[in-house]
Design an enzyme around this catalytic site. Structure first.
Site, mmCIF file in Angstrom:
data_model
loop_
_atom_site.group_PDB
_atom_site.id
_atom_site.type_symbol
_atom_site.label_atom_id
_atom_site.label_comp_id
_atom_site.label_asym_id
_atom_site.label_seq_id
_atom_site.Cartn_x
_atom_site.Cartn_y
_atom_site.Cartn_z
ATOM 1 N N LYS A 18 0.849 -1.190 0.000
ATOM 2 C CA LYS A 18 0.000 0.000 0.000
ATOM 3 C C LYS A 18 0.881 1.235 0.000
ATOM 4 O O LYS A 18 1.973 1.214 0.566
ATOM 5 C CB LYS A 18 -0.838 -0.053 1.280
ATOM 6 C CG LYS A 18 -1.800 1.076 1.466
ATOM 7 C CD LYS A 18 -2.462 0.982 2.820
ATOM 8 C CE LYS A 18 -3.628 0.022 2.813
ATOM 9 N NZ LYS A 18 -4.397 0.080 4.079
ATOM 10 N N LYS A 60 -7.120 -6.078 -2.884
ATOM 11 C CA LYS A 60 -8.072 -5.351 -2.028
ATOM 12 C C LYS A 60 -8.678 -4.180 -2.810
ATOM 13 O O LYS A 60 -7.956 -3.411 -3.436
ATOM 14 C CB LYS A 60 -7.354 -4.815 -0.789
ATOM 15 C CG LYS A 60 -6.932 -5.919 0.177
ATOM 16 C CD LYS A 60 -5.878 -5.440 1.143
ATOM 17 C CE LYS A 60 -6.386 -4.402 2.118
ATOM 18 N NZ LYS A 60 -5.291 -3.911 3.008
HETATM 19 O O1 LIG Z 1 -4.641 -2.394 6.045
HETATM 20 C C1 LIG Z 1 -4.247 -1.848 7.093
HETATM 21 C C2 LIG Z 1 -3.829 -0.448 7.066
HETATM 22 O O2 LIG Z 1 -2.702 -0.253 6.294
HETATM 23 C C3 LIG Z 1 -3.824 0.200 8.369
HETATM 24 O O3 LIG Z 1 -3.062 1.371 8.374
HETATM 25 P P1 LIG Z 1 -3.020 2.247 9.715
HETATM 26 O O4 LIG Z 1 -2.715 1.307 10.847
HETATM 27 O O5 LIG Z 1 -1.917 3.226 9.479
HETATM 28 O O6 LIG Z 1 -4.356 2.874 9.825
#
Ligand SMILES: O=C[C@H](O)COP(=O)(O)O
Length: 236
Positions: free
Chosen positions: A28, A86
């Site tokens: 991501k 996703k």
């Molecule tokens: O899929 C999970 C996310 O990347 C959560 O990111 P975060 O913990 O920074 O909100």
């Protein structure tokens, strides 16, 4: 037993997450929003670095809910070799449903493992869950769209989270959204299939900073202990 999903931005971070004990390594780009997509070349490099030792996933980005666009993004991401794709459902119920219907035949034909991401802070449509299951989605998860420091638990009550896990039965369930070591114990009590984290395992707890292997390892240990507590409570 809730597993640990760690979001990473590169092949280098993918290996840190793997060594730290992540079960699912999620690609991501945190600079591009809640579900920012990484370039396909980087996803491919990370998948190659993981080399089948863990499940990998990647997001297609914060895209408008247009069926053609979503299907195209999914098929392009599939070419990277990532295990799970996703897709965020940010649209109206009608647009979201149109995308689910468009994805259904692709899932069947290409044996895609797909996860639908619903946003806890922008009215998540739990009515989509039965449709996602029927369409053959591998999983459904909750995350937060606005990374403003408020966690998933600030947007949904424990009862609502339990309801999400219950309604998504038959699929893998994920809970995420600015989770930290203080609130992860309560999240594990909801018994999701996995807990998703980025910010809490980065330097300075900043989700756009570098991933920190020791934070992943510490979270892995915490999660193991909380899972054990939940198991013991169930047996008591
Ligand atoms: O899929 C999970 C996310 O990347 C959560 O990111 P975060 O913990 O920074 O909100």
């Amino acid at each position: 037993m809730s597993k640990l999903l760690i979001s990473v931005t590169s092949a280098e971070e993918a290996l840190l997450a793997l060594e730290g004990g992540a079960d699912i390594i999620d690609m991501k780009n945190p600079h591009e929003g809640a579900l920012g997509a990484l370039p396909h070349s980087i996803v491919r490099q990370a998948v190659e670095a993981v080399d089948g030792r863990r499940i990998t996933s990647a997001t297609t980005g914060d895209l408008p809910m247009q069926p053609e666009l979503i299907c195209q993004a999914v098929m392009q991401m599939k070419m990277t070799g990532v295990d799970i794709i996703k897709v965020g459902f940010f649209g109206s119920e009608r647009d979201n449903m149109a995308c689910i219907h468009a994805l259904q035949p692709l899932i069947a034909e290409h044996k895609l493992a797909m996860v639908a991401v619903l946003m806890a802070d922008i009215a998540p449509q739990l009515t989509l869950l039965p449709l996602l299951r029927e369409a053959g989605f591998w999983g459904a998860m909750l995350d937060t769209a606005h990374k403003d420091g408020r966690s998933l638990l600030a947007h949904m009550s424990e009862q609502e989270l339990r309801e999400f896990v219950h309604l998504a039965a038959g699929m893998q369930t994920g809970l995420a959204g600015s989770l930290n070591i203080e609130n992860i114990e309560n999240i594990v009590k909801m018994k999701p299939s996995y807990v998703g984290v980025r910010g809490a395992v980065c330097e300075g707890l900043d989700r756009v900073a570098k991933l920190c292997k020791s934070r992943v390892s510490a979270l892995r240990v915490l999660l193991y202990n909380y899972n054990k507590s939940v198991e013991s409570a169930d047996l008591a």
